[in-house]
Design a protein around this motif. Sequence first.
Motif, PDB file in Angstrom:
ATOM      1  N   LEU A 118       0.832  -1.196   0.000  1.00 32.72           N
ATOM      2  CA  LEU A 118       0.000   0.000   0.000  1.00 32.72           C
ATOM      3  C   LEU A 118       0.869   1.249   0.000  1.00 32.72           C
ATOM      4  N   ILE A 119       1.926   1.236   0.812  1.00 31.69           N
ATOM      5  CA  ILE A 119       2.839   2.376   0.852  1.00 31.69           C
ATOM      6  C   ILE A 119       3.514   2.555  -0.507  1.00 31.69           C
ATOM      7  N   GLY A 120       3.933   1.469  -1.120  1.00 27.80           N
ATOM      8  CA  GLY A 120       4.569   1.535  -2.441  1.00 27.80           C
ATOM      9  C   GLY A 120       3.616   2.073  -3.496  1.00 27.80           C
ATOM     10  N   PHE A 121       2.386   1.615  -3.430  1.00 31.16           N
ATOM     11  CA  PHE A 121       1.365   2.060  -4.374  1.00 31.16           C
ATOM     12  C   PHE A 121       1.114   3.561  -4.208  1.00 31.16           C
ATOM     13  N   LEU A 122       0.976   3.995  -2.934  1.00 23.00           N
ATOM     14  CA  LEU A 122       0.749   5.421  -2.670  1.00 23.00           C
ATOM     15  C   LEU A 122       1.942   6.260  -3.120  1.00 23.00           C
ATOM     16  N   TRP A 123       3.157   5.725  -2.926  1.00 22.44           N
ATOM     17  CA  TRP A 123       4.359   6.455  -3.334  1.00 22.44           C
ATOM     18  C   TRP A 123       4.381   6.647  -4.859  1.00 22.44           C
ATOM     19  N   ILE A 124       4.006   5.608  -5.594  1.00 21.50           N
ATOM     20  CA  ILE A 124       3.964   5.690  -7.064  1.00 21.50           C
ATOM     21  C   ILE A 124       2.924   6.723  -7.505  1.00 21.50           C
ATOM     22  N   ILE A 125       1.765   6.674  -6.874  1.00 17.44           N
ATOM     23  CA  ILE A 125       0.692   7.620  -7.211  1.00 17.44           C
ATOM     24  C   ILE A 125       1.154   9.048  -6.929  1.00 17.44           C
ATOM     25  N   ILE A 126       1.762   9.275  -5.802  1.00 18.81           N
ATOM     26  CA  ILE A 126       2.230  10.626  -5.444  1.00 18.81           C
ATOM     27  C   ILE A 126       3.277  11.098  -6.444  1.00 18.81           C
ATOM     28  N   LYS A 127       4.199  10.220  -6.815  1.00 20.27           N
ATOM     29  CA  LYS A 127       5.243  10.588  -7.776  1.00 20.27           C
ATOM     30  C   LYS A 127       4.635  10.947  -9.147  1.00 20.27           C
ATOM     31  N   LEU A 128       3.664  10.178  -9.571  1.00 20.58           N
ATOM     32  CA  LEU A 128       3.054  10.442 -10.870  1.00 20.58           C
ATOM     33  C   LEU A 128       2.366  11.800 -10.906  1.00 20.58           C
ATOM     34  N   PHE A 129       1.661  12.132  -9.842  1.00 24.34           N
ATOM     35  CA  PHE A 129       0.903  13.376  -9.824  1.00 24.34           C
ATOM     36  C   PHE A 129       1.703  14.582  -9.358  1.00 24.34           C
ATOM     37  N   SER A 130       2.845  14.374  -8.754  1.00 26.14           N
ATOM     38  CA  SER A 130       3.621  15.503  -8.265  1.00 26.14           C
ATOM     39  C   SER A 130       4.670  15.965  -9.261  1.00 26.14           C
ATOM     40  N   GLN A 131       4.929  15.186 -10.328  1.00 26.26           N
ATOM     41  CA  GLN A 131       5.900  15.599 -11.330  1.00 26.26           C
ATOM     42  C   GLN A 131       5.301  16.724 -12.169  1.00 26.26           C
ATOM     43  N   PRO A 132       6.118  17.716 -12.442  1.00 27.45           N
ATOM     44  CA  PRO A 132       5.587  18.796 -13.288  1.00 27.45           C
ATOM     45  C   PRO A 132       5.229  18.233 -14.661  1.00 27.45           C
ATOM     46  N   LYS A 133       4.066  18.646 -15.129  1.00 28.13           N
ATOM     47  CA  LYS A 133       3.615  18.163 -16.431  1.00 28.13           C
ATOM     48  C   LYS A 133       4.398  18.865 -17.530  1.00 28.13           C
ATOM     49  N   LYS A 134       4.732  18.123 -18.526  1.00 32.77           N
ATOM     50  CA  LYS A 134       5.414  18.709 -19.668  1.00 32.77           C
ATOM     51  C   LYS A 134       4.383  19.507 -20.455  1.00 32.77           C
ATOM     52  N   VAL A 135       4.662  20.786 -20.611  1.00 39.18           N
ATOM     53  CA  VAL A 135       3.760  21.650 -21.355  1.00 39.18           C
ATOM     54  C   VAL A 135       4.074  21.516 -22.834  1.00 39.18           C
ATOM     55  N   LYS A 136       3.087  21.120 -23.566  1.00 41.15           N
ATOM     56  CA  LYS A 136       3.268  20.970 -25.002  1.00 41.15           C
ATOM     57  C   LYS A 136       3.165  22.356 -25.632  1.00 41.15           C
ATOM     58  N   LYS A 137       4.235  22.771 -26.299  1.00 42.34           N
ATOM     59  CA  LYS A 137       4.228  24.062 -26.947  1.00 42.34           C
ATOM     60  C   LYS A 137       3.364  23.987 -28.193  1.00 42.34           C
ATOM     61  N   ILE A 138       2.436  24.899 -28.262  1.00 41.04           N
ATOM     62  CA  ILE A 138       1.577  24.969 -29.433  1.00 41.04           C
ATOM     63  C   ILE A 138       2.164  26.034 -30.349  1.00 41.04           C
ATOM     64  N   LYS A 139       2.502  25.624 -31.549  1.00 49.42           N
ATOM     65  CA  LYS A 139       3.055  26.564 -32.504  1.00 49.42           C
ATOM     66  C   LYS A 139       1.930  27.412 -33.095  1.00 49.42           C
ATOM     67  N   THR A 140       2.149  28.705 -33.123  1.00 51.34           N
ATOM     68  CA  THR A 140       1.197  29.549 -33.827  1.00 51.34           C
ATOM     69  C   THR A 140       1.643  29.623 -35.279  1.00 51.34           C
ATOM     70  N   LYS A 141       0.736  29.972 -36.125  1.00 49.36           N
ATOM     71  CA  LYS A 141       1.086  30.064 -37.541  1.00 49.36           C
ATOM     72  C   LYS A 141       2.132  31.150 -37.770  1.00 49.36           C
ATOM     73  N   ASP A 142       2.139  32.163 -36.913  1.00 47.25           N
ATOM     74  CA  ASP A 142       3.150  33.214 -37.036  1.00 47.25           C
ATOM     75  C   ASP A 142       4.551  32.695 -36.767  1.00 47.25           C
ATOM     76  N   SER A 143       4.664  31.626 -35.999  1.00 50.37           N
ATOM     77  CA  SER A 143       5.995  31.168 -35.590  1.00 50.37           C
ATOM     78  C   SER A 143       6.652  30.203 -36.573  1.00 50.37           C
ATOM     79  N   ILE A 144       5.942  29.808 -37.620  1.00 49.68           N
ATOM     80  CA  ILE A 144       6.592  28.911 -38.581  1.00 49.68           C
ATOM     81  C   ILE A 144       7.697  29.689 -39.299  1.00 49.68           C
ATOM     82  N   PRO A 145       8.796  29.034 -39.646  1.00 51.07           N
ATOM     83  CA  PRO A 145       9.955  29.757 -40.182  1.00 51.07           C
ATOM     84  C   PRO A 145       9.716  30.433 -41.536  1.00 51.07           C
TER      85      PRO A 145
END
Length: 177
Positions: free
Chosen positions: A14-41
């Motif tokens: 149970l402790i291991g399971f809770l530790w995994i859950i906490i780690k999954l939700f506490s990691q900063p989420k990778k923000v997917k950069k959305i390219k605007t049409k203005d930013s294309i080269p």
Amino acid sequence: MSELVILGMAVIGLIGFLWIIIKLFSQPKKVKKIKTKDSIPVWPYQTMPIMTDTEVLFFLKLKQALPEFYIFSQVQLSRIIEPNELAENDRNFWFNRICRQSLDYILVGEDLQTVLLAIELDDWTHDSVQRQNQDAKKSKALASAGIPIIRFHSEKMPSYELIRADVLKVLNDYPVN
């Protein structure tokens, strides 16, 4: 003892399971950069001719028929007229009426600032009701600003002499202030 072992393993699990859950939700989420049409080269544009072949031929005739005038082609209406004080709080409305319209040619005075005359070369596309309504609005806007307009038909390509005579007559009938 086996009950204690089972209970201990359950607690550790149970402790291991809770530790995994906490780690999954506490990691900063990778923000997917959305390219605007203005930013294309490279933007998706390409060059295009400023005039059709027929307009080029007519332009050359205008230059030959009226050598004493400056002639400009494909001029936005909003570059030569603007709403006056009568527009009051509706300046944007009146500007929007003309901002996407252009003139085939304009004759300009020696000061390179005074528009003397607008010239349109009409072809078969001006036969539709919608295009005739647009032409009427363009003519009305120019007349309201005191700029005469003359229309020639590309199917009946006029001679140099006729172009000169017609233009000089309009300039004589409607002198610029």
